[in-house]
Design an enzyme around this catalytic site. Structure first.
Site, PDB file in Angstrom:
ATOM      1  N   CYS A 177      -1.294   5.085  76.923  1.00  0.00           N
ATOM      2  CA  CYS A 177      -1.643   4.383  75.693  1.00  0.00           C
ATOM      3  C   CYS A 177      -1.756   2.899  76.023  1.00  0.00           C
ATOM      4  CB  CYS A 177      -0.601   4.606  74.600  1.00  0.00           C
ATOM      5  SG  CYS A 177      -0.971   3.685  73.075  1.00  0.00           S
ATOM      6  N   ASN A 319      14.819 -12.447  60.763  1.00  0.00           N
ATOM      7  CA  ASN A 319      13.637 -12.860  61.511  1.00  0.00           C
ATOM      8  C   ASN A 319      13.067 -14.189  61.029  1.00  0.00           C
ATOM      9  OD1 ASN A 319      11.561 -12.099  63.538  1.00  0.00           O
ATOM     10  ND2 ASN A 319      10.192 -12.032  61.783  1.00  0.00           N
ATOM     11  N   ASP A 383       9.127 -10.951  52.404  1.00  0.00           N
ATOM     12  CA  ASP A 383       8.505 -10.102  53.421  1.00  0.00           C
ATOM     13  C   ASP A 383       8.794  -8.645  53.054  1.00  0.00           C
ATOM     14  OD1 ASP A 383       7.338  -9.014  55.657  1.00  0.00           O
ATOM     15  OD2 ASP A 383       8.928  -9.614  57.038  1.00  0.00           O
ATOM     16  N   CYS A 409       2.534  -6.494  54.354  1.00  0.00           N
ATOM     17  CA  CYS A 409       2.025  -5.466  55.256  1.00  0.00           C
ATOM     18  C   CYS A 409       1.095  -4.503  54.525  1.00  0.00           C
ATOM     19  CB  CYS A 409       3.177  -4.692  55.907  1.00  0.00           C
ATOM     20  SG  CYS A 409       4.221  -3.800  54.744  1.00  0.00           S
TER      21      CYS A 409
END
Length: 453
Positions: A177, A319, A383, A409
């Site tokens: 991959c 994060n 987020d 997202c």
């Protein structure tokens, strides 16, 4: 069984005669869109064609039939788009891990930008004041976290390791991959051979991988206890290929190290002198380089000042929280998963960050009892998962906030939430843009900045 008869009848109705079709557009999931004009019973019906690009004429074959549209796959490209490129991976078209390897990389991100802007306008009825330049990083060998499916195929006397095929009922028979980190992407065949040699090869349905800066971890989901021979084979493999190996005999809490005894998983963010430690099934952003660019972009858009208090919702391991803490008076991070909150607190202590606090709360539920909800903040960063932040935005006291930065997202949930902020709460969508967290896939990651009206 009546249900089975109906299914067989539906499959029988699919006309698999190849047909020619002009491709007019690209769907949000990377398929070409056209209308049949061949005089068949399906004439003028919308068709979603995998492997086809706008401007092309292709020979396609129907794979599924719905009331309002059909699905098909490309057999031959008769007239190729100027944006078509040769896919790097031999498994492209079968493996479901990628959808856009046949499209030029620059055009991939433009297509994702179009998806974002169309969603904002169609769902949210909003238009950004400024479209941000797309944020990109390495397009290959970037994926440091993922899940490989495992299936023993007795008819072939073979064990398959790979992502799901485009038909998710099947596991792609991968040899390599190119989108996952090379330490994993080049060892898929070796993983398949390893599992094929285990006594428990029929009882390992998946392998999760995650990588820190110095350690790549594999988590083998084992449905039965492993014998000493299998455990020894896994340890030998780990030592030979420099992996840390974990076993997962049950739920998330059952994950434990097989070798070495105490693996250390962490990644650094040098721009803020932060190191995040994590566990093998924790959520981390899959693209390390893009993640650092995303944090820098979010902090620039938020424009937090040294005296500001910042609220970071859906904060995970910290994060964004910990880089933010380097430049403001205080940051409050809130996360729904208690284990991540615990590790975020540990990361704050590990990095000597004393001005960040973390709280556990389900941000989709009633938050009136949460003390942090009543504290004053100058800036808000979100987020959220794919479901978005609708529930928490409707509860937050937005008065007093100077800016909101929303990392998304899923463009549809961002568009819905942007519509709420702009059309119901009077905020302005000052800027929005896409970030290519998952090159060669149809996933659209984006970032938006709002200011009071």
């Amino acid at each position: 069984m009546p249900g089975s008869q109906n299914l067989l009848h539906a499959v029988a109705r699919i006309d698999q005669t190849p047909f020619e079709i002009d491709i007019l557009n690209l769907t949000h999931d990377g398929r070409g869109v056209g209308r049949r004009a061949d005089g068949s019973a399906n004439a003028d019906k919308t068709v979603f064609v995998s492997g086809a690009l706008p401007g092309e004429r292709v020979v396609a074959q129907q794979t599924a039939r719905q009331r309002s549209f059909d699905e098909a796959r490309t057999l031959t490209v008769l007239r190729a788009s100027a944006d078509r490129v040769t896919p790097r991976c031999a498994h492209f078209g079968t493996c479901g891990g990628c959808a856009l390897q046949h499209l030029d990389e620059a055009q991939q991100i433009h297509a994702k930008q179009r998806v974002l802007l169309e969603n904002l306008e169609r769902i949210g009825h909003v238009v950004p004041g400024r479209v941000l330049a797309p944020l990109t990083d390495a397009a290959w060998g970037y994926r440091r976290k993922g899940r490989l499916s495992v299936r023993r195929v007795e008819k072939k006397d073979k064990t398959l390791v790979g992502f799901r095929e485009q038909d998710p009922r099947f596991v792609a028979d991968l040899s390599e991959c190119h989108t996952v980190i090379p330490q994993i992407g080049g060892k898929i065949a070796a993983l398949a051979a390893l599992i094929d040699g285990l006594d428990a090869r029929r009882d390992i349905p998946q392998i999760e991988f995650i990588a820190g800066d110095d350690t790549v971890a594999l988590v083998f989901r084992n449905l039965v206890p492993l014998g000493e021979g299998d455990r020894a084979r896994l340890v030998d493999f780990a030592q030979a290929h420099s992996f840390a190996v974990f076993l997962q005999p049950g739920g998330i809490d059952s994950v434990h190290a097989l070798w070495p005894e105490h693996p250390r998983l962490a990644f650094r963010m040098p721009a803020w002198d932060i190191e995040l430690q994590f566990r093998p099934l924790d959520f981390i952003q899959v693209n390390a380089g893009l993640n650092q660019g995303m944090i820098a972009s979010a902090l620039e858009l938020l424009d937090a000042q040294p005296d500001d208090r910042v609220l970071d919702l859906f904060c995970g391991l910290g994060n964004f929280t910990l880089p933010l803490a380097r430049g403001v008076r205080a940051v409050v991070g809130v996360e729904g998963e208690a284990g991540l909150v615990q590790r975020a607190r540990g990361n704050a202590a590990h990095n000597g960050v004393a001005n960040a606090e973390f709280h556990a709360a389900d941000l989709a539920q009633d938050l009136r009892s949460q003390a942090w909800m009543r504290e004053g903040f100058e800036r808000l960063l979100l987020d959220p998962p794919r479901s978005g932040a609708d529930a928490v935005l409707r509860q937050l006291p937005l008065k007093g906030l100077k800016r909101i930065v929303y990392v998304s997202c899923h463009p549809a949930s961002l568009a819905r939430d942007a519509g709420y902020l702009v059309n119901e709460r009077g905020w302005k969508l000052r800027a929005a843009g896409v970030m290519d967290m998952f090159p060669h896939t149809a996933h659209v990651e984006s970032i938006a900045m709002f200011e009071p009206g």
